[in-house]
Design a protein around this motif. Structure first.
Motif, PDB file in Angstrom:
ATOM      1  N   LYS A  54       0.828  -1.209   0.000  1.00  0.00           N
ATOM      2  CA  LYS A  54       0.000   0.000   0.000  1.00  0.00           C
ATOM      3  C   LYS A  54       0.855   1.249   0.000  1.00  0.00           C
ATOM      4  O   LYS A  54       0.504   2.266  -0.610  1.00  0.00           O
ATOM      5  CB  LYS A  54      -0.926  -0.011   1.210  1.00  0.00           C
ATOM      6  N   GLU A  55       2.014   1.187   0.660  1.00  0.00           N
ATOM      7  CA  GLU A  55       2.919   2.333   0.696  1.00  0.00           C
ATOM      8  C   GLU A  55       3.490   2.641  -0.682  1.00  0.00           C
ATOM      9  O   GLU A  55       3.928   3.767  -0.935  1.00  0.00           O
ATOM     10  CB  GLU A  55       4.045   2.075   1.694  1.00  0.00           C
ATOM     11  N   TYR A  56       3.494   1.657  -1.558  1.00  0.00           N
ATOM     12  CA  TYR A  56       3.964   1.873  -2.929  1.00  0.00           C
ATOM     13  C   TYR A  56       2.819   2.239  -3.865  1.00  0.00           C
ATOM     14  O   TYR A  56       3.032   2.412  -5.065  1.00  0.00           O
ATOM     15  CB  TYR A  56       4.662   0.615  -3.456  1.00  0.00           C
ATOM     16  N   GLY A  57       1.614   2.299  -3.351  1.00  0.00           N
ATOM     17  CA  GLY A  57       0.469   2.612  -4.193  1.00  0.00           C
ATOM     18  C   GLY A  57      -0.197   1.396  -4.800  1.00  0.00           C
ATOM     19  O   GLY A  57      -0.978   1.514  -5.744  1.00  0.00           O
ATOM     20  N   VAL A  58       0.117   0.206  -4.253  1.00  0.00           N
ATOM     21  CA  VAL A  58      -0.458  -1.034  -4.765  1.00  0.00           C
ATOM     22  C   VAL A  58      -1.486  -1.564  -3.753  1.00  0.00           C
ATOM     23  O   VAL A  58      -1.117  -2.017  -2.663  1.00  0.00           O
ATOM     24  CB  VAL A  58       0.622  -2.110  -5.006  1.00  0.00           C
ATOM     25  N   ALA A  59      -2.758  -1.479  -4.098  1.00  0.00           N
ATOM     26  CA  ALA A  59      -3.798  -2.072  -3.259  1.00  0.00           C
ATOM     27  C   ALA A  59      -3.777  -3.574  -3.450  1.00  0.00           C
ATOM     28  O   ALA A  59      -3.479  -4.062  -4.543  1.00  0.00           O
ATOM     29  CB  ALA A  59      -5.168  -1.502  -3.636  1.00  0.00           C
ATOM     30  N   SER A  60      -4.063  -4.321  -2.399  1.00  0.00           N
ATOM     31  CA  SER A  60      -4.003  -5.774  -2.522  1.00  0.00           C
ATOM     32  C   SER A  60      -5.154  -6.430  -1.773  1.00  0.00           C
ATOM     33  O   SER A  60      -5.717  -5.877  -0.830  1.00  0.00           O
ATOM     34  CB  SER A  60      -2.668  -6.310  -1.987  1.00  0.00           C
ATOM     35  N   VAL A  61      -5.497  -7.629  -2.240  1.00  0.00           N
ATOM     36  CA  VAL A  61      -6.522  -8.457  -1.616  1.00  0.00           C
ATOM     37  C   VAL A  61      -5.901  -9.830  -1.378  1.00  0.00           C
ATOM     38  O   VAL A  61      -5.333 -10.418  -2.297  1.00  0.00           O
ATOM     39  CB  VAL A  61      -7.764  -8.602  -2.521  1.00  0.00           C
ATOM     40  N   VAL A  62      -6.006 -10.318  -0.160  1.00  0.00           N
ATOM     41  CA  VAL A  62      -5.472 -11.640   0.159  1.00  0.00           C
ATOM     42  C   VAL A  62      -6.606 -12.657   0.086  1.00  0.00           C
ATOM     43  O   VAL A  62      -7.678 -12.444   0.653  1.00  0.00           O
ATOM     44  CB  VAL A  62      -4.859 -11.670   1.572  1.00  0.00           C
ATOM     45  N   ALA A  63      -6.369 -13.732  -0.636  1.00  0.00           N
ATOM     46  CA  ALA A  63      -7.368 -14.801  -0.684  1.00  0.00           C
ATOM     47  C   ALA A  63      -7.630 -15.283   0.744  1.00  0.00           C
ATOM     48  O   ALA A  63      -6.696 -15.516   1.509  1.00  0.00           O
ATOM     49  CB  ALA A  63      -6.869 -15.954  -1.559  1.00  0.00           C
TER      50      ALA A  63
END
Length: 310
Positions: A54-63
């Motif tokens: 997130k700090e790099y601007g990448v939103a993520s979703v964990v299965a």
């Protein structure tokens, strides 16, 4: 730590730029990522990785996976293919593929019509390939694997038992081959945390040399980060011998380098952009960002996050 890349024909040399985490909000948002947990891990193990991305601007979703969910795999014990070593992902892993698809559908809401990345840790990497084969790749532009055992263990070798009971054979035979293209990039990250040793005798592997890969497993591009301070002890420790036996079950050889669980050579995939990082441990469980960093530790993420931003 510099990372140099060289293609097989030596016509290109790449150097990844260095990014640093910042407390300031990122000015750019990049394609979102879906994180696929490894065998025995749960979703919470990847929370810090989510925050780092997130700090790099990448939103993520964990299965969404719990440790108890992995007990579902015991259903394979009643399948005759398990005992023959010819097990297939379905129906044993239907539950996992469903969780991945649910996470992908959630991440799609963040893409704004664009594509997303899959980040597969350990077994999550080859399960990502199964998912891509069955559900399609139209929304996926990057598969990045972290310490994934991509290759099935050698056949007919004394003392080697296929712990996947044929699942990796299925992946190798039925899933699309890795081809690194601008439309769909395959990036495989391996770690060099500890060199294994044979159960008896001494290891003859040079500690500062990359693990040799047989001709039929040659990779398209390799980045090797060497730690010249490492040395092979004259008398391997019990730990090195113990870990070496684990490596042997994966690649057929004990005295090779790996991340403590998966040998370096097994974590690379023909046709992919293959990268080796020194000093990187396999799992978030038991890791330490300072003394035993894993693939998702901030300082290690800094070395591969570039692929998510391009």
């Amino acid at each position: 730590m510099a990372v140099a890349l060289a293609s097989v024909d030596h016509s290109f040399n790449f150097r990844f730029p260095t990014f640093c985490c910042s407390s300031k909000p990122p000015t750019t948002s990049y394609r979102p990522a879906v994180i696929l947990p490894g065998l025995g891990n749960n979703s919470g193990d990847y929370h810090k990785l989510e925050l780092t991305l997130k700090e790099y601007g990448v939103a993520s979703v964990v299965a969404k996976v719990s440790r108890l969910d992995w007990l579902r795999n015991a259903a394979g014990l009643v399948d005759p293919n398990y005992w023959r070593g010819t097990l297939t992902p379905r129906p044993v892993l239907d539950w996992y593929l469903k969780r991945v698809d649910e996470a992908v559908q959630e991440a799609k809401q963040l893409t704004q019509g664009g594509t997303l990345s899959l980040i597969g840790h350990s077994a999550g990497g080859w399960l990502a390939r199964v998912y891509m084969e069955e559900f399609g790749v139209s929304q996926i532009s990057l598969l990045l694997t972290l310490g994934t055992p991509h290759l099935p263990p050698p056949k007919g070798m004394s003392g080697v038992i296929d712990q996947t009971r044929g699942l990796l054979d299925y992946v190798e035979k039925n899933c699309s081959k890795a081809v690194y293209t601008p439309q769909l990039k395959y990036v495989c990250i391996a770690g060099r945390y500890i060199q294994g040793a044979r159960l008896f005798g001494n290891s003859n592997v040079n500690a500062n040399a990359a693990v040799p890969i047989e001709d039929d497993l040659q990779i398209s591009e390799v980045a090797v980060v060497k730690d010249m301070n490492n040395s092979t002890p004259n008398s391997p420790t019990f730990r090195a011998r113990f870990i070496g036996q684990g490596y042997k079950q994966v690649c057929g050889q004990a005295d090779v380098w790996g991340d403590g669980v998966v040998p370096e050579a097994s974590a690379h995939l023909e046709g992919a952009l293959n990268v080796t990082l020194d000093g990187v441990y396999h799992s978030p469980v038991g890791s330490d960002d300072v003394s035993r960093p894993w693939y998702g530790s901030p300082a290690v993420v800094e070395q591969w996050v570039y692929h998510l931003l391009s």
